[in-house]
Design a protein around this motif. Structure first.
Motif, PDB file in Angstrom:
ATOM      1  N   GLU D 347       0.835  -1.204   0.000  1.00  0.00           N
ATOM      2  CA  GLU D 347       0.000   0.000   0.000  1.00  0.00           C
ATOM      3  C   GLU D 347       0.870   1.255   0.000  1.00  0.00           C
ATOM      4  O   GLU D 347       0.593   2.196  -0.751  1.00  0.00           O
ATOM      5  N   VAL D 348       1.911   1.278   0.809  1.00  0.00           N
ATOM      6  CA  VAL D 348       2.826   2.430   0.780  1.00  0.00           C
ATOM      7  C   VAL D 348       3.338   2.622  -0.644  1.00  0.00           C
ATOM      8  O   VAL D 348       3.344   3.734  -1.174  1.00  0.00           O
ATOM      9  N   LEU D 351       0.625   4.046  -2.878  1.00  0.00           N
ATOM     10  CA  LEU D 351       0.347   5.455  -2.569  1.00  0.00           C
ATOM     11  C   LEU D 351       1.450   6.357  -3.108  1.00  0.00           C
ATOM     12  O   LEU D 351       1.178   7.376  -3.762  1.00  0.00           O
ATOM     13  N   LEU D 353       3.572   5.759  -5.506  1.00  0.00           N
ATOM     14  CA  LEU D 353       3.543   5.684  -6.968  1.00  0.00           C
ATOM     15  C   LEU D 353       2.458   6.602  -7.530  1.00  0.00           C
ATOM     16  O   LEU D 353       2.714   7.456  -8.374  1.00  0.00           O
ATOM     17  N   ALA D 354       1.246   6.451  -7.009  1.00  0.00           N
ATOM     18  CA  ALA D 354       0.112   7.201  -7.561  1.00  0.00           C
ATOM     19  C   ALA D 354       0.244   8.700  -7.270  1.00  0.00           C
ATOM     20  O   ALA D 354      -0.009   9.537  -8.135  1.00  0.00           O
ATOM     21  N   LYS D 355       0.673   9.050  -6.078  1.00  0.00           N
ATOM     22  CA  LYS D 355       0.751  10.464  -5.720  1.00  0.00           C
ATOM     23  C   LYS D 355       1.887  11.157  -6.457  1.00  0.00           C
ATOM     24  O   LYS D 355       1.755  12.308  -6.900  1.00  0.00           O
ATOM     25  N   ARG D 357       3.037  10.211  -9.381  1.00  0.00           N
ATOM     26  CA  ARG D 357       2.556  10.300 -10.762  1.00  0.00           C
ATOM     27  C   ARG D 357       1.631  11.507 -10.901  1.00  0.00           C
ATOM     28  O   ARG D 357       1.790  12.337 -11.800  1.00  0.00           O
ATOM     29  N   TYR D 358       0.677  11.632  -9.983  1.00  0.00           N
ATOM     30  CA  TYR D 358      -0.277  12.745 -10.012  1.00  0.00           C
ATOM     31  C   TYR D 358       0.457  14.087  -9.981  1.00  0.00           C
ATOM     32  O   TYR D 358       0.191  14.977 -10.789  1.00  0.00           O
ATOM     33  N   PHE D 378       8.923   6.205 -13.222  1.00  0.00           N
ATOM     34  CA  PHE D 378       9.586   6.457 -11.931  1.00  0.00           C
ATOM     35  C   PHE D 378       8.710   5.909 -10.822  1.00  0.00           C
ATOM     36  O   PHE D 378       7.575   5.463 -11.064  1.00  0.00           O
ATOM     37  N   GLU D 423       3.732   8.725   0.842  1.00  0.00           N
ATOM     38  CA  GLU D 423       2.333   8.387   1.139  1.00  0.00           C
ATOM     39  C   GLU D 423       1.672   9.433   2.028  1.00  0.00           C
ATOM     40  O   GLU D 423       0.448   9.518   2.085  1.00  0.00           O
ATOM     41  N   ARG D 424       2.464  10.252   2.713  1.00  0.00           N
ATOM     42  CA  ARG D 424       1.898  11.255   3.632  1.00  0.00           C
ATOM     43  C   ARG D 424       1.291  12.437   2.900  1.00  0.00           C
ATOM     44  O   ARG D 424       0.441  13.133   3.439  1.00  0.00           O
ATOM     45  N   ARG D 425       1.784  12.728   1.707  1.00  0.00           N
ATOM     46  CA  ARG D 425       1.338  13.926   0.997  1.00  0.00           C
ATOM     47  C   ARG D 425      -0.095  13.754   0.520  1.00  0.00           C
ATOM     48  O   ARG D 425      -0.485  12.664   0.095  1.00  0.00           O
ATOM     49  N   THR D 426      -0.876  14.831   0.623  1.00  0.00           N
ATOM     50  CA  THR D 426      -2.264  14.767   0.177  1.00  0.00           C
ATOM     51  C   THR D 426      -2.410  15.437  -1.186  1.00  0.00           C
ATOM     52  O   THR D 426      -1.566  16.232  -1.590  1.00  0.00           O
ATOM     53  N   ARG D 427      -3.502  15.104  -1.839  1.00  0.00           N
ATOM     54  CA  ARG D 427      -3.814  15.739  -3.125  1.00  0.00           C
ATOM     55  C   ARG D 427      -3.816  17.260  -2.957  1.00  0.00           C
ATOM     56  O   ARG D 427      -3.249  17.986  -3.767  1.00  0.00           O
ATOM     57  N   ASP D 428      -4.432  17.725  -1.866  1.00  0.00           N
ATOM     58  CA  ASP D 428      -4.491  19.160  -1.610  1.00  0.00           C
ATOM     59  C   ASP D 428      -3.086  19.758  -1.532  1.00  0.00           C
ATOM     60  O   ASP D 428      -2.804  20.795  -2.122  1.00  0.00           O
TER      61      ASP D 428
END
Ligand SMILES: Cc1ncc(COP(=O)(O)O)c(C=O)c1O
Ligand SMILES: Cc1ncc(COP(=O)(O)O)c(C=O)c1O
Lengths: 464, 488, 488, 464
Positions: D347-348, D351, D353-355, D357-358, D378, D423-428
């Motif tokens: 899960e880490v 998270l 990877l996706a964040k 990438r975003y 990356f 993983e700690r960083r939020t979309r916001d």
């Protein structure tokens, strides 16, 4: 977050073992009418990182005692909490245990409490102590109940110099009808000579009193003794390295707010109620008491004792209803008292005394404020009278980085502020406080937003 | 091997701090005096400071580290102490409570400087109201018993306000000791209603007891036998019919939290034990927190000050203007530091997690009861909720008591269940596993209980001699009470 | 009773996390995915995550709490492990290191945002220079051995710069193992100088060994026998005469700190072990910190970056422009968190307190040596400094070895001294009480040592069978090395 | 502060027992010429309250990762450290113990290290691990030494995508002459096809590499294998829930910076060096290794094993000079890995990877920056190229409350910044970072003092 460790397989198999097929079957016998029948109207679970971020945000919306210089008192004080205190009291074997009902598995906390009781006796000059109560005011209520039980009387004389919070709590519990508080007037900032009649169960005196002044306690307690009433003293544990002990003063029961003993300010709790008394009243004491004994092989050990006093045995005739107390705070208090020892305790007293004296003198020298009772002896706290509305002055000082207070109403109607000075405060901090007081007085009690919350820091030099 | 004491070697038992003390040794470290010294005022000087221990910091550390290691906690093992809900205490809650923004707040700080703390309490109050079905909450009571007395004083104020003082409060004979004790302190007389054959309130008896002199009824549901009071609706009707109030002792709410709300059962006053429902650590005896929630009609009697929110200014404050309040029951705002931990559990678990607490607690209790009931019959037939009361009666004939069973369990590495409570059950063993224990733990404990049952027949002396693996063995409690030694 | 194993009851030894693991159980708690999910890039996906344990947080807590309780530390008792200076680690230093302002600093933060951290290092560097008599310090080495290699590479760079590469480094035969190992890694050959009858460097032999091929000499003073090298001046002259450098292994500086400075003894390069001199906790094997201090002429070779201060702007910064630097020896700035603790000890004790460290350490060692030398003769006649090396040789005739003495001390509640080091002493017992132990502790330990000496004659089996009070007894080390089981 | 417990009486009597009369007599044999002969030029002792105030003041002069939003990487990352990790690893029985030379008294730390080794093996897909080294870069040095010892060769091919700090450290220790690093060029942000000759001891590859890019590791390692060289991978432990393990990729030795495993940022240390290898190289491994065995009664237990490799036995022929390592950090890493378990680790990874990438997509969408290698895959970190001087951009972003970096020089000479997203960083937080990037780009890389250090907080909402 989730702490229930059940895997789906566990749940299935455990239900099966009970002859059930779903968790809901466990609640089948609960009448439908009383069931909620909908989801709770609460937010969904937070992950640990999100929860702590949320709590850090809330904590961040507070200003705390490292963000300003703390001269506030009125029952809670910014005394130094040594690093060792919670490094030890906070150990998880203490923190996650229950009341020591199985002594063989709980010798740690039992011995720690026995030592706490012993040090409270050393401190107060009295013979017995219990293992803690909730806090100072509720400890006073228990002391008054003890006095009533011991004397078979209901009338309780309460000095007008008692912290009003203590009086409020006492009045609340008086509703039960067991005792009746009657107030004793104040003269020159101390308790006037009271009329102690044969119907009086207790004379309650706070010394040093709410306004910081030292009371003629011995004289007053003598009157109580003569009338067969119990003398009850509310004391400051950190004053007892330099000030006469309650036992010496003739107190029969002594209670205190134990926060100054290594416990954090924590917005008012958890603190602990300290209670000590004479041996003759031990069977009337409330709460847990730890006693020393031996095991079947003659080894020394400790147990909860005199339990016949307590609610789980005596039920409606128990000396008190207390069950859970403030044990962990008492363990911290014990570590702290042993850290101080006799010399450290005396030194804390000397530092508070000298620094408070210095602050009072400087404040009056510069004429920023007036002492409520010039020349009256005090320990670490004193009352000043302000021209402007005390709350306004308090707020203006806080804008400059200093917390004083609480605001107080003096017995003669004047209004002012309490200022307390612990061993942590430096001469530099006091001098800056005095300057702030001058500015505020000049501004007629109004503060400017200038340097909000920085004063203490800016000039700080000691990171506060 | 029976009875033969285990030969002990290794370090001796720790001495007392007094015994460790040496004149002139010190741990303290304080700032220099940087102002002119001051004399102790005339006639107030203590001739010599109290004779506290004189030790080095290292002495302190070793002493308390040893003591801690001689103490059994949830962090060291399974702790199925009935009625005490010794569940796992999350470390995240400890981290939160240690934030200086909470730990270093002075109780006399002006409200503008503690908005974060007040918002935390506000959110927690809203949550507790949702969980209890009540209107408002006071956080002042520092423990359950204090909550009881607070609730009873509210009950008293309510009846007084109605100009109809009453004298009796009814409690079941299975009630926890704090209930009757609180009733007395509130100035009421205890009227005890018997339990019926099911271990539930005897409704018939209750009907006979209720009259206009009854101020109210205190009830724990599930009750202290771990059974759900199925006739709660009828019970509530009976009490309300005569104008009495229903008090809910929340010590066992953890069994039904999120599923059944005291308010929906007809209760008017509720106390919660945060260390039971919300996993705040019990600290070897305390601190706890005993928030009291009340229905709308009782709100005005809550202890002052009451937390309030100023919509316009978006600001929280303490409302002291409460003419009907019963007054303060705590010096400040209650055990705030404990409430921070409770907040962490409530919002960490959230909507579904809280409902799951009861499900898992009840499942664990039922599973464990199932595993051991063969050897330890349940005291009552009904389905246990979060805990069950079994009896060790049948071991009497081997000269074995519930206490002996408990002590033998210690030698097998477990903290024993609660013994001899509730008082109405002979040789009671009250077992509460809580929701945070795993099936493996329950199986291991069940095995130990069954082994002890066998040993009770085959080698009863083994039980009577237990424990034999602890730093001290059975202690002479009679002697402790006879030759009172309460200090060094 | 001899040899009879103690009957063990109570909880069994903890299983491994792998044994506790159950599929689907979890402790982790992570934020929700709040952005679009992303595929693992083509050809990089791991088919299944590694088979780590699956446990609940409560499992973790009980597991590690049990393990901790099975571990002996300074906080649990006396730890006279020679050459390791296991003194008390102040809790205040732990509190300081835990401040977010230190603990949450990212190593790549710009200098303007870490001025407090840099000032702390700057002050600590000044203090270490004063204590060692050196000019500058690098904080990069994370431990003593790393400091040694750093120092030797500086030595190498110095000779290279002078266009006179050399091949040999001299160390005493009593040197700690890291010394010769570091010499090899620095690309030098070890030349070993014997100790004389006093346990000191044999000056005559040294004189014979030194020549233009000698890059330098590594010396510990007091040496690893706990003896002060009284001829240090002559030794220094001999090495300097041939253009060699003197390296000071600071592991024993705690004996003389504040009284004698390596620089004043003629040393050119010094490493310190903060866990030995400055009471930073050793963590069961690490972390440590091994700052290296050098004299002016070697400053240019220090690893880059070097801490610098801009007078005008009153600003600290990292100076990377160091053409002669040997390069980095650590990824960032060394064990900063450990250095914060060292700072606490240095400035907490201050001027006089630091000098007192040696006085008390040496007093304790001499007192203890005096108490036990009758039964455990000292290996060498000279006055011990902060530690002493005794020998258990005379117990050989009862079939008892130093190791047996050590294990028996465990049963008496003490951590044993270092055994079989230095290698040049038969059946060596190396005892270092440190400055933070009290006379009472030393007396109790002396008594235990004397008891063991008696037992060695009267009941040697008792020693060979020891320990008998520990969770496990003597372990089969040969089997461990033979049937390598290094993972579950 | 003072921690020596000696009373004057103790000192007198202990000296007497030694036949001495003063403490100075203990040093009588120290030649006068080498004595300091003056007081140390250091400040006098500080009391504990003063010392902690001083340290709090110093800490207060830093801005830390809760004062801004941390997108910085380059070898140290703001991953979440669960509260349980240090509540356990920090227990004083672990923290205040020494290297476990007496296994019967040290089973706790020994078992913890055995479990750490086991989890490192699980993680890497390799067979053996040691009990920790100093940090990532020094672990690489040890890996290279192992390779040289195993192959009897000196030449070490080092990819140009290796973190420059690792290369610096490698070069420093190469001075000893045991090995010779030779650099392999970079193509398209990854390691070019290297010439691996028979004289090569090791091929060193970082994957994910310094620029964040995923390397064609398996292909490159195959070349090493063919030439009989050891394949050495520098890996990111938190990538291994989703990315192929070093063992699978063909690495013979894998090393990592262990900081992301439950260890605090702490300005660069203490961290830990993770090292795992194949069984055939176990006797060449550096440092402590814990092995399982049994006691005389057949009970399972743990000991330090294969000590014949180590300096205290093998001395100048030891595999390494390491003695003290980073044990406590390894214990923390073990608690953290067990807290995650397989699913949490995956899960880490998902998270991060996706964040990441975003973040990369949003940044390029708005055209605030260019990716250094658009389209290159990356994991949690990527390199962006900035128009303005990277340091200026970094500082301007920091003024807005975001830390990115470190600034990097790309192989082709372009300059930019690393951005990493845990993983700690939020979309916001990412969206606000993007906005800040835009503002800075607009301002041509210059920042305004506006909102210095607040941005992260102000808009924060999660208390950062
Ligand atoms: C049923 C019940 N009621 C009340 C109490 C008293 O709560 P506290 O100990 O928090 O005062 C308890 C505590 O064990 C209890 O079990
Ligand atoms: C004399 C001596 N030198 C060097 C060292 C190595 O220091 P470290 O373990 O910090 O690498 C030690 C450690 O015990 C030592 O005693």
């Amino acid at each position: 977050m989730r702490f229930a460790p059940h895997t789906d397989e566990d749940t299935r198999e455990m239900l099966a073992a009970c002859g059930l097929s779903s968790v809901e079957d466990l609640f089948a016998h609960v009448p439908p009418a009383v069931r909620l029948g909908r989801d709770l109207d609460l937010p969904p679970a937070l992950s640990e990182p999100d929860l702590l971020a949320d709590l850090r945000a809330l904590a961040g919306r507070n200003r705390h005692a490292d963000d300003f210089v703390c001269f506030a008192g009125g029952g809670a004080y910014d005394h130094y909490v040594p690093a060792v205190v919670w490094a030890l009291a906070g150990r998880s074997e203490f923190a996650t245990s229950y009341t020591p009902y199985q002594p063989e598995l709980s010798q740690g906390v039992l011995q720690a409490l026995f030592e706490y009781q012993s040090m409270v006796c050393d401190l107060t000059g009295l013979e017995v102590s219990n293992a803690s109560l909730y806090d100072g005011p509720t400890a006073l209520v228990e002391a008054v109940r003890m006095a009533c039980a011991a004397t078979g009387r209901r009338r309780v004389l309460v000095s007008g110099t008692l912290d009003p919070r203590y009086l409020e709590v006492l009045r609340t519990y008086a509703a039960g009808g067991a005792f009746e508080p009657v107030s004793v007037p104040v003269e020159e900032g101390v308790t006037a000579v009271p009329e102690v009649g044969e119907e009086v169960a207790a004379l309650v005196l706070q010394h040093p009193n709410f306004f910081g002044n030292l009371e003629p306690a011995a004289e007053r307690f003598a009157l109580a003794a003569r009338a067969g009433a119990r003398a009850v003293q509310v004391f400051d544990p950190l004053s007892l390295g330099v000030l006469t002990s309650p036992g010496e003063l003739g107190a029969d029961i002594a209670v205190a707010e134990g926060q100054p003993l290594g416990n954090h300010l924590s917005y008012g709790g958890p603190y602990l109620g300290v209670l000590a008394a004479r041996a003759r009243d031990v069977r009337r004491m409330p709460g847990r008491i730890v006693g020393e004994t031996v095991d079947v092989e003659g080894r020394r050990g400790y147990v909860l004792t005199l339990q016949a006093r307590e609610q789980h045995i005596r039920r409606e005739r128990a000396t008190s209803n207390i069950c859970t107390n403030q044990t962990l705070m008492a363990v911290a208090a014990a570590v702290y008292l042993a850290w101080l020892g006799p010399e450290g305790l005396a030194e804390v007293g000397r530092l508070c005394l000298a620094k408070a004296r210095y602050a009072a003198e400087r404040l009056t020298e510069v004429g920023a404020v007036e002492l409520a009772w010039p020349g009256a002896p005090f320990f670490k706290e004193f009352a000043v009278v302000t021209e402007a509305e005390p709350r306004a002055v308090r707020d203006a000082l806080l804008e400059r980085g200093f917390l004083v207070g609480p605001p107080v109403e003096l017995p003669d109607g004047r209004r002012g502020l309490l200022v307390s000075v612990t061993e942590r405060r430096t001469r530099d901090e006091v001098d800056r406080l005095v300057k702030a007081f001058e500015e505020v007085a000049a501004a007629g009690g109004k503060g400017s937003r200038a340097g909000r919350g920085r004063g203490g820091r800016r000039a700080g030099g000691r990171g506060r | 091997m029976t009875g033969a004491p285990v030969r002990r070697d290794g370090p001796p038992l720790p001495g007392t701090l007094r015994e460790l003390s040496r004149p002139g040794r010190r741990a303290w470290s304080l700032p220099e005096l940087d102002v002119p010294p001051a004399q102790v005022p005339e006639g107030h000087r203590r001739p010599a400071p109290p004779r506290l221990p004189e030790v080095a910091e290292r002495d302190l550390v070793r002493h308390y580290t040893r003591l801690a290691q001689m103490n059994y906690g949830v962090d060291t093992g399974f702790y199925p102490l009935g009625s005490c809900s010794m569940k796992y205490n999350p470390k995240a809650a400890e981290a939160a409570a240690a934030l200086p923004g909470f730990q270093r707040l002075h109780p006399h700080q002006p409200e503008d400087t503690v908005q974060g703390a007040l918002e935390l309490l506000w959110r927690l109050e809203r949550a507790l109201c949702e969980l209890t079905g009540m209107a408002r909450v006071t956080f002042q009571p520092p423990a359950g018993a204090s909550g009881e007395l607070t609730g009873l004083l509210i009950m008293r104020a309510y009846h007084a306000k109605n100009g109809d003082p009453r004298r009796r409060v009814i409690i079941p004979d299975s009630a926890h000791g704090t209930n009757p004790a609180s009733v007395t302190l509130a100035g009421y007389r205890v009227a005890q209603v018997p339990s019926d054959a099911r271990g539930l309130v005897d409704l018939g008896e209750l009907e006979k007891m209720v009259d206009e002199d009854v101020a109210g009824l205190m009830l724990t549901n599930p009750n202290t036998l771990g059974l759900f009071e199925e006739e709660i609706e009828a019970i509530a009707r009976a009490v309300h019919r005569v104008g009495g109030l229903l008090y809910y002792d929340g010590a066992n709410l953890n069994a039904i939290v999120g599923r059944v709300r005291p308010g929906d059962m007809g209760f008017d006053i509720v106390h919660l034990n945060t260390h039971k429902t919300f996993a705040t650590p019990h600290g070897g005896g305390g601190p706890g927190a005993g928030p009291v929630a009340v229905s709308e009609r009782l709100e005005r009697f809550l202890p002052a000050p009451v937390l309030a929110y100023d919509e316009e200014r978006g600001r929280y404050y303490w409302d002291h203007d409460r003419p009907d309040a019963i007054g303060r029951v705590h010096g400040f705002h209650g055990n705030f530091g404990v409430l921070v931990r409770a907040y962490a559990y409530v919002f960490g678990l959230g909507r579904d997690g809280l409902t799951d607490v009861g499900a898992r607690a009840v499942l664990n209790a039922n599973y464990l009861a199932e595993r051991v009931r063969g050897a330890y019959p349940l005291a009552f037939p009904g389905r246990p909720m979060h805990e069950f009361v079994a009896t060790a009666r049948r071991f009497r004939r081997f000269g074995v008591r519930a206490l002996d069973v408990a002590k033998r369990l210690i030698d097998l590495g477990f903290h024993p269940p609660t013994v001899y409570f509730p008082l109405i059950v002979e040789e009671a063993l009250m077992v509460e596993p809580t929701e945070t224990e795993s099936r493996e733990t329950l199986d291991a404990f069940a095995q130990a209980m069954l082994q002890v049952a066998r040993e009770a027949e085959e080698d009863p002396e083994l039980l009577r001699q237990a424990p034999r693996t602890t730093p001290v063995r059975r202690l002479d409690e009679a002697r402790a009470a006879r030759e009172l030694k309460l200090r060094w």
